[in-house]
Design an enzyme around this catalytic site. Structure first.
Site, short mmCIF file in Angstrom:
data_model
loop_
_atom_site.label_atom_id
_atom_site.label_comp_id
_atom_site.label_asym_id
_atom_site.label_seq_id
_atom_site.Cartn_x
_atom_site.Cartn_y
_atom_site.Cartn_z
N GLU A 15 35.37 -42.05 -10.77
CA GLU A 15 35.72 -40.92 -11.63
C GLU A 15 34.48 -40.31 -12.26
O GLU A 15 34.27 -39.10 -12.22
CB GLU A 15 36.71 -41.37 -12.72
CG GLU A 15 38.08 -41.75 -12.17
CD GLU A 15 38.93 -42.50 -13.20
OE1 GLU A 15 38.78 -42.27 -14.40
OE2 GLU A 15 39.76 -43.33 -12.77
N TYR A 58 39.40 -51.67 -11.57
CA TYR A 58 39.19 -50.81 -12.72
C TYR A 58 37.75 -50.27 -12.77
O TYR A 58 37.55 -49.06 -12.82
CB TYR A 58 39.56 -51.56 -14.00
CG TYR A 58 39.50 -50.72 -15.24
CD1 TYR A 58 39.51 -51.32 -16.50
CD2 TYR A 58 39.43 -49.34 -15.19
CE1 TYR A 58 39.45 -50.55 -17.64
CE2 TYR A 58 39.36 -48.57 -16.32
CZ TYR A 58 39.36 -49.19 -17.55
OH TYR A 58 39.29 -48.44 -18.67
#
Lengths: 306, 249
Positions: free
Chosen positions: B178, B171
């Site tokens: 991102e 994660y």
């Protein structure tokens, strides 16, 4: 008299025992008694029910008419901090009224400094300010003098949600309409006149419906009746829809969008329309459930369609 | 965030790929699953998605071996990545779990693929792209096989463990990839005025994509910890529950 014990709906903990309660006492009175022992839970935030997972009992329900023995067991749920509908409405409507004017008068730090306190040279911009302000003044006055609310309160968090929505959109559309680089409508005065007509008619229509709904319900009561058209032609829309107030409201904003030819206004109308359709469908469904003889021709919000 | 929301959307049992009665933490009671036709559809969907992400994984490895470096591997898996990630839109609505959470997750992934990486060609050679692609690939392979096995009522503990443990690393890795990618795209967006419209125009509207991207980056700050800690909480529930179950097996 009867005995009433109040248990926490989640933990089943015994919170309160009331002995010698009058059989014809109402739930409202029991709530008041409960507040005495637990002052942090004022009546508006109490939900009392016969079953921990069941529906809330109404304030008007009478103790002896409930399916209970000599000791009534009621389950309590905390609805959370409550705020009155009137307060919420006044706050959420006063915001847009005030905020729009900040942009209209081009208060400093919004547009470039050379535009501070200047005035637009487009007539439609002044007209738009009048219409927008009129709309929210009307809403404030209706909240104070016209509407009869079935519920006294709503959860506190709603005021933050609602104000963000109303105030946010008001700022967003006001920014563009009052911008020094605003472009007036493509079809000029014709477009503005047509849009103004739509807006005025829908404002009058919306007000007429609010008055008609008010007259359906005597002051202080919570009765519900089927609304019907009155002598006022604006109310004839009741023949075709359950919630003509919402129909007129959408119409007003469409008028305002055409008048200003501003995309954010169109988006606000669309979002509002979506929300009001959900409300209208809900209201329409409750009417159908409650009244066997509900007029079959009626649709929730748009005649024949929706 | 796109990575984490995927697992968060599932809420501890078979979320994206359909619910299954056994092998999940929600209790010993077998839930009434979807009918046989729906189950078949869901199994096929999940198998296809697992295969798709395996293709992407294999594509990455082969390209790395062929090139000898890990730079600019995006081009070797660009098409299947776009296809299978966009295909995940089909999950919204067939998923028993929150439509809001699922659509949020899929939309944010699709946004990153199309509105950032595809649209701003200059970032396609950034290493940050590889970072999130790897994170997503591993996550999705595990996630879709988790659903497949759950639907077939035969979930190996290893897969369940992997799903609820690897996110701890994957994660943050995905989120970093991102954010770095969006950040890398910013100057090019500003320069080209990408997806932006300015005043005056006849619809009296403006949109600054550069500012929008910055807002997106800021939104990670409140959202990422929430999703992350939700998953940690789920992990405790799911994995400790299974320990209890194993005692009775």
């Amino acid at each position: 008299g009867k005995h009433v014990e109040i248990l926490d709906a989640k933990t089943r903990e015994k919170l309160c025992f009331l002995d010698k309660v009058e059989p014809h006492a109402t739930i409202a009175e029991i709530k008041n008694l409960f507040t005495k022992t637990h002052p942090q839970w004022y009546p508006a935030r109490q939900s009392l029910r016969l079953d921990p997972k069941g529906k809330s009992l109404k304030d008007e329900d009478v103790l002896q008419k409930l399916p209970v023995g000599t000791t009534a067991t009621l389950y309590f749920r905390d609805l959370g901090a409550q705020i009155s509908w009137v307060t919420v409405f006044l706050t959420e409507y006063a915001g847009p009224l005030f905020i729009y004017l900040l942009f209209y008068f081009r208060v400093p730090f919004i547009y470039g400094h050379k535009y501070d306190f200047t005035s637009s040279r487009h007539t439609v911009v002044h007209l738009a300010c009048i219409c927008h302000s009129f709309h929210y003044v009307k809403r404030l006055l209706e909240t104070l003098f016209v509407h009869r609310f079935s519920h006294g309160t709503m959860p506190l968090r709603n005021i933050f949600k609602n104000c963000t929505y109303y105030w946010g959109f008001a700022a967003w559309m006001a920014y563009y309409i009052n911008h020094p680089l605003y472009t007036p409508p493509t079809y000029g005065a014709q477009q503005v006149k047509l849009a103004l007509a739509i807006f005025v008619i829908c404002q009058l229509g919306n007000f007429s419906i609010h008055m008609a709904l008010r007259d359906l319900r005597p002051a202080g009561s919570k009765t519900r009746k089927i609304p019907y058209p009155t002598k006022n032609p604006f109310t004839w829309l009741f023949l075709l829809v359950s919630c003509p107030n919402y129909t007129y409201e959408v119409g007003s904003w469409i008028g305002f969008a055409i008048m200003t030819q501003c995309l954010p206004v169109a988006l606000f109308s669309l979002v509002g329309f979506t929300q009001m359709t959900i409300w209208a469908k809900g209201k329409h469904r409750s009417y159908l459930k409650e009244f066997r003889d509900y007029p079959p021709l009626r649709m929730p919000i748009i005649p024949f369609l929706l | 965030m796109a990575a984490a929301a995927a697992t968060a959307a599932a809420k501890g049992n078979g979320g994206g790929g359909g619910r299954a009665g056994a092998g999940d933490a929600s209790g010993t009671r077998k839930k009434k699953g979807p009918g046989p036709l729906a189950t078949a559809y869901l199994v096929i969907y999940n198998v296809v998605m697992t295969a798709g992400w395996l293709v992407i994984a294999v594509g990455l490895v082969r390209a790395y071996l062929a090139k000898g470096s890990y730079h600019s591997l995006y081009y070797s898996i660009e098409k299947p990545l776009k296809f299978f990630q966009t295909g995940a839109l089909l999950e919204v609505g067939i998923v028993p779990s929150s439509v809001v959470l699922t659509s949020f997750q899929v939309m944010s992934r699709v946004f990153l693929i199309w509105a950032v990486t595809h649209s701003v060609k200059e970032v396609q050679t950034e290493d940050s792209v590889l970072l999130f692609v790897i994170a997503w690939t591993i996550t999705e392979i595990i996630r879709y096989s988790f659903y497949t096995f759950s639907l077939l009522n035969h979930l190996p503990y290893l897969i369940k463990w992997a799903r609820y443990t690897l996110f701890i690393v994957l994660y943050p890795m995905g989120v970093s990839g991102e954010l770095l990618t969006i950040y890398a795209a910013l100057p090019f967006v500003r320069q080209a005025g990408l997806y932006s419209i300015s005043l005056p125009n006849k619809y009296n509207f403006s949109f600054d994509y550069y500012a929008f991207l910055i807002l997106i980056m800021i939104s990670y700050i409140p959202l990422f910890p929430q999703l992350y800690f939700h998953m940690i909480h789920q992990r405790r529930k799911v994995l400790s529950h299974t320990e209890e179950h194993k005692k009775f097996e």
